[in-house]
Design an enzyme around this catalytic site. Structure first.
Site, PDB file in Angstrom:
ATOM      1  N   MET A 195     -24.013 -33.580  12.305  1.00  0.00           N
ATOM      2  CA  MET A 195     -24.596 -34.305  11.251  1.00  0.00           C
ATOM      3  C   MET A 195     -23.494 -34.844  10.030  1.00  0.00           C
ATOM      4  O   MET A 195     -22.666 -33.910   9.706  1.00  0.00           O
ATOM      5  CB  MET A 195     -25.786 -33.465  10.622  1.00  0.00           C
ATOM      6  CG  MET A 195     -26.472 -34.234   9.411  1.00  0.00           C
ATOM      7  SD  MET A 195     -27.398 -35.534  10.065  1.00  0.00           S
ATOM      8  CE  MET A 195     -27.560 -36.591   8.677  1.00  0.00           C
ATOM      9  N   GLU A 196     -23.815 -36.124  10.042  1.00  0.00           N
ATOM     10  CA  GLU A 196     -22.806 -36.863   9.129  1.00  0.00           C
ATOM     11  C   GLU A 196     -22.889 -36.683   7.673  1.00  0.00           C
ATOM     12  O   GLU A 196     -22.526 -37.697   6.958  1.00  0.00           O
ATOM     13  CB  GLU A 196     -22.872 -38.204   9.566  1.00  0.00           C
ATOM     14  CG  GLU A 196     -24.034 -39.015   9.074  1.00  0.00           C
ATOM     15  CD  GLU A 196     -25.190 -39.196   9.846  1.00  0.00           C
ATOM     16  OE1 GLU A 196     -25.115 -38.282  10.885  1.00  0.00           O
ATOM     17  OE2 GLU A 196     -25.965 -40.146   9.867  1.00  0.00           O
TER      18      GLU A 196
ATOM     19  N   GLU B 111     -19.333 -38.576  13.750  1.00  0.00           N
ATOM     20  CA  GLU B 111     -19.774 -38.233  12.404  1.00  0.00           C
ATOM     21  C   GLU B 111     -18.843 -38.805  11.291  1.00  0.00           C
ATOM     22  O   GLU B 111     -19.212 -39.111  10.296  1.00  0.00           O
ATOM     23  CB  GLU B 111     -19.841 -36.818  12.298  1.00  0.00           C
ATOM     24  CG  GLU B 111     -20.501 -35.978  13.413  1.00  0.00           C
ATOM     25  CD  GLU B 111     -22.007 -36.437  13.724  1.00  0.00           C
ATOM     26  OE1 GLU B 111     -22.522 -37.078  12.682  1.00  0.00           O
ATOM     27  OE2 GLU B 111     -22.557 -36.484  14.882  1.00  0.00           O
TER      28      GLU B 111
END
Ligand code: 0A1
Ligand code: ZN
Length: 881
Positions: free
Chosen positions: A270-271, A305
């Site tokens: 998750m970025e 990401e």
């Protein structure tokens, strides 16, 4: 858990919020079961909004313990709290005001892994898409951008590390064995990019000097003792940062960039701004424990990401319908990155394989949806290969249509025009139109129209007139909610190849637009005529897979063999081999079904073995050619009434024929490719291992003995070779004592490494045949299997359902019913995981009637179960519709 409401959200209903959020100040007092969250939110009413309109905040499973208006306790008459919202009335007409909400949450009990949860004693968050509302009441939507300050207070001994987004402001002791840290993120962001991590982790540190010579601290946090396994991820991160500067002109924008690896995670990674959180599977690698595929995945996901920092974070999505705006574009960027780091052609082949095996079935089945959907019940179910991979292909087609320079100009304009905004797909497309003058109106259908276009092709040559004509007809089948389809703008790269392999240069073209090597199909049916062609050429069409379509082109075996031998586009050569193999494989399945012997065409064997033995071709490419279409590729080609056993047996017979014809070639390759050099995860080394392991698979078939694989297993000095040898043993000789011994040796050697044992689970879950179900059920009792960990569940149950066609689709339906029970059990803990696994049944209608009936019954047992999550209810209902 949010149980299903059946409510749908529509793109057409989008409107901006009534209130503008100016600032967010969060204070967390961390506790495993009672974390206190205080959120101070400063709002003002948007101009022109009804002065009586209330403020409505989202919530999910929250316990509110305090509510202040401008620091004064709010009278109960002014607000209403429900299970999923907080509504506040009588708010100022235009002046800014402050709302302070205090909530209590239980990270330890959060098994959904959305919001704030604990993974192996580490506090971490996952907020995309709608997890932030599980932390505090908030306008939890991507078009609400604000600047955040975050204070974290926690027990110091247990949580020496307190991390959040942005730059570190400071920290100090806090009494009673506690300490605190403050973080400030100057970049306005939506709540889905919020992150917090606290706990005790090891760190790998480095620095990166940006193009404007700012020094950025890089930190990768992993469990203590695993630091050495984060070195490759760090290297990939630095290469990504450099590449984004060089290719897209994008520079990093904070003083620090952090990655945290956790062992319980629903997706890949998750970025979150400045603080990416990763499934540890996509961070940790060393030669002993990671395969070449693991290394390639880590490189791609680290890049993905990181690239989101500009495509997703600096420019985010106006609403979740625009998800492809960040995902399709970022996948395109990570594909280009990997292509530049590795072999472009081999990378492209792998991408297309993945697209065809995952996205094409999605797009032709009950879950088909446009790249930009117009309605959803549960947004979690739209993180699909259509949004990601087809979204990337749509971006690639824009680049093909406007050309390299045009694409760069369009991207630059996009970054300039929309930085700091929440944008739409229209905004994105407009940048390419404005930068290049190209009209993309018809092209934009790719975002709205679901389904894989089918293109029927025929050709004719007129020797007297020296003209060559290519007739194309496009068709898109009906998909859920879309019956009538319009013709699309499809850019097809092509070449006309002469007898000697040289490309013919037409003197003129009529019938439609051809620019350079791109033919623009824009009408339902269109004939392109090329003049000045001295001899009948062979057409190489959709080179490099320039458009995500299915071609129906009855090219002769000779023409395909010609392309396989001569095309200068390696992708096209691989495609020709695929086109030569598919008819053999489908015919083989039909022969098995009819009790007839299987035959393998000599053209296929010859072309394949010529490529295999051609040392001028890179080994990775040759390995791709040898990996014939999968059983699910064959099933898709057959279309309906599928019998997975016949497909499997037919494919095995074709492989055996190739193994026999090429026995000497495979032996020479296997022996010749033995490495004398120390292991390197680079693309060249990986390619040699891929080819050698492909040869091992064929040798096991021709020699019909486990001896070769036993030796390879004993000699392997890296996980790629070790796991491949184990796969050959387990899949080809499941009952051999050698196989049992190898499986036991592997289990005890890697007993302390859960990620490696996932490979052990997956290898066994994919052993073909009726024994698979009992094996999987037995493995679920193995002490290393943990039903609460998504990686374990995916490795065993997921791999069984998605990648074991004969075992999962046993005719008595027992595996479907087992699967249905597991889905219901998983749904209670983690609805997102359950819903994703359930998509394994999306193609049930293509099975022969006995299996299809069993699958339908299993699906109906899920549909009938009480208290389904909205995630599972949405998928099961769409699959059954
Ligand atoms: N944006 C992430 C994917 C992602 C989506 C949802 C999640 O919730 C569990 C987690 C991650 C990406 O594209 O990498
Ligand atoms: Zn992404």
């Amino acid at each position: 858990m949010r149980t299903d409401t059946g409510r749908t959200i529509n793109l057409a209903d989008y409107r901006p919020t009534d209130f503008v959020l100016e600032r967010v100040d969060l204070t967390f007092e961390l506790d495993p079961t009672e974390t206190k969250v205080e959120a101070r939110l400063i709002f003002h009413r948007r101009e022109g909004v009804d002065p009586a309109a209330p403020l409505v905040l989202d919530g999910d499973e929250l316990k509110m313990t305090g509510l202040l208006f401008d620091q004064i306790e709010m009278e109960p008459a002014r607000y209403t709290e429900t299970a999923d919202s907080l509504t506040i009335r009588d708010l100022p007409e235009s002046a800014p005001f402050e709302i302070t909400v205090t909530t209590l949450i239980n990270p330890e009990a959060n098994t959904q892994l959305m919001g704030l949860y604990r993974s192996n004693g580490i506090y971490c968050t996952q907020c995309e898409a709608e997890g932030f509302r599980r932390i505090t009441f908030f306008p939890d939507r991507p078009d609400v951008l604000a600047v955040y300050t975050v204070n974290i207070i926690a027990d110091k001994a247990a949580n020496p590390l307190l991390l959040s987004n942005g730059n570190f402001l400071g920290g100090a002791g806090y009494g009673e064995g506690k300490h605190f840290a403050a973080w400030f993120d100057p970049h306005p962001k939506p709540s889905y990019l919020f992150a917090l991590v606290a706990g005790d982790l090891g760190v790998v540190e480095d620095t990166f000097v940006t193009m404007s010579e700012r020094e950025v601290a890089l930190k990768i946090y992993v469990e203590h003792g695993k630091e050495a396994r984060a070195a490759y991820a760090m290297d990939a991160l630095k290469r990504s940062m450099k590449w984004d500067e060089e290719v897209f002109g994008r520079e990093y924008d904070l003083d620090i960039f952090m990655i945290v690896a956790v062992s319980d995670f629903n997706m890949g990674a998750m970025e979150n701004k400045g603080l990416n959180i990763f499934n540890d599977k996509y961070v940790l690698a060393d030669p002993e424990t990671a395969t070449d595929q693991d290394y390639a995945n880590i490189e791609a996901i680290i890049a993905h990401e990181y690239f989101h920092n500009w495509t997703g974070n600096r420019i985010t999505c106006r609403d979740w319908f625009q998800l492809c705006l960040k995902e399709g574009l970022t996948v395109y960027r990570d594909h280009e990155f990997s292509a530049d780091q590795r072999s472009r052609a081999v990378k492209r082949i792998a991408e297309v394989r993945h697209l065809r095996s995952e996205q094409f079935p999605e797009d032709s089945g009950p879950l088909s949806h446009p790249v930009r959907p117009t309605e959803y019940r549960e947004i979690n179910n739209f993180y699909t290969t259509t949004v990601y991979e087809k979204g990337s292909e749509v971006t690639r087609m824009i680049a093909t249509i406007v050309g390299r320079d045009g694409f760069k100009k369009g991207m630059d304009l996009y970054f300039e025009r929309h930085d700091g905004e929440a944008a739409t797909v229209e905004d994105f497309v407009k940048c390419f139109e404005d930068a290049t003058g190209r009209d993309l109106t018809q092209f934009s259908l790719w975002y709205r129209q679901a389904g894989t276009p089918q293109i029927t092709v025929s050709s004719s040559y007129d020797a007297a007139a020296k003209t060559f004509s290519l007739s194309l007809e496009q068709m898109v089948a009906a998909t859920p909610g879309q019956t009538a389809k319009e013709p699309m703008h499809i850019p097809l790269r092509f070449a006309l190849i002469g007898e000697n392999g040289a490309e013919a240069q037409p003197t003129a073209v009529s019938g439609g637009e051809v620019s350079g090597d791109v033919l623009h199909l824009t009408e339902r049916s269109q004939t392109f005529t090329f003049s000045g062609i001295g001899a009948r050429p062979v057409v190489s069409l959709n080179r490099g897979f320039s458009a995500p379509v299915n071609l129906h082109f009855a090219q002769s075996t000779e023409d395909l063999a010609h392309i396989a031998r001569h095309d200068s586009d390696l992708f096209a050569r691989w495609q020709a081999i695929t086109d030569l193999s598919l008819p053999n494989l489908t015919a083989a399945a039909e022969a098995v079904g009819a009790g007839k012997p299987v035959e393998c065409g000599s053209a296929l064997c010859e072309a394949l073995l010529a490529i295999t033995a051609d040392d001028s071709l890179e080994p990775a490419f040759r390995a791709q050619a040898l990996a014939l279409p999968s059983e699910s590729d064959i099933a898709r080609e057959l279309g309906a009434n599928n019998d997975p056993d016949a497909i499997h047996q037919g494919r095995q017979a074709i492989l055996a024929a190739i193994a026999k014809a090429g026995a000497a070639t495979f032996r020479a390759l296997f022996d010749g490719l033995a490495s004398s050099q120390p292991f390197s995860p680079d693309a060249a080394g990986a390619g040699r291992r891929a080819l050698r392991n492909a040869a091992l698979g064929f040798l096991a078939l021709s020699e019909n003995s486990p001896a070769g694989a036993v030796e390879a297993f004993a000699e392997a000095d890296n996980m790629t070779d070790l796991s491949q040898a184990l796969t050959v043993l387990a899949h080809r000789f499941p009952d051999a004592t050698e196989t049992h011994a190898a499986l036991a040796a592997f289990e005890s050697r890697f007993a302390a490494n859960a990620l490696v044992l996932d490979k052990w689970f997956s290898i066994q879950a994919t052993i073909p045949g009726n024994g698979a179900l009992d094996r999987v059920m037995r493995l679920m009792q193995n002490p290393h299997f943990t039903a609460s960990n998504p990686n374990r569940v995916r490795a065993l149950i997921g791999t069984f359902a998605f990648a074991n066609p004969t075992g999962f689709n046993r005719p008595d339906g027992k595996a479907y019913h087992f699967f249905a029970e597991e889905i219901l059990a998983i749904d209670k803990r983690n609805p997102q995981l359950a819903a994703r696994l359930l998509t394994a049944l999306r193609s049930w209608r293509l099975l022969e009637p006995v299996r299809a009936d069993q699958a339908r019954e299993a699906l109906m047992s899920i549909e009938r179960a009480p208290a389904l999550s909205s995630d599972v209810a949405d998928i099961v209902e769409r699959i059954l519709k």
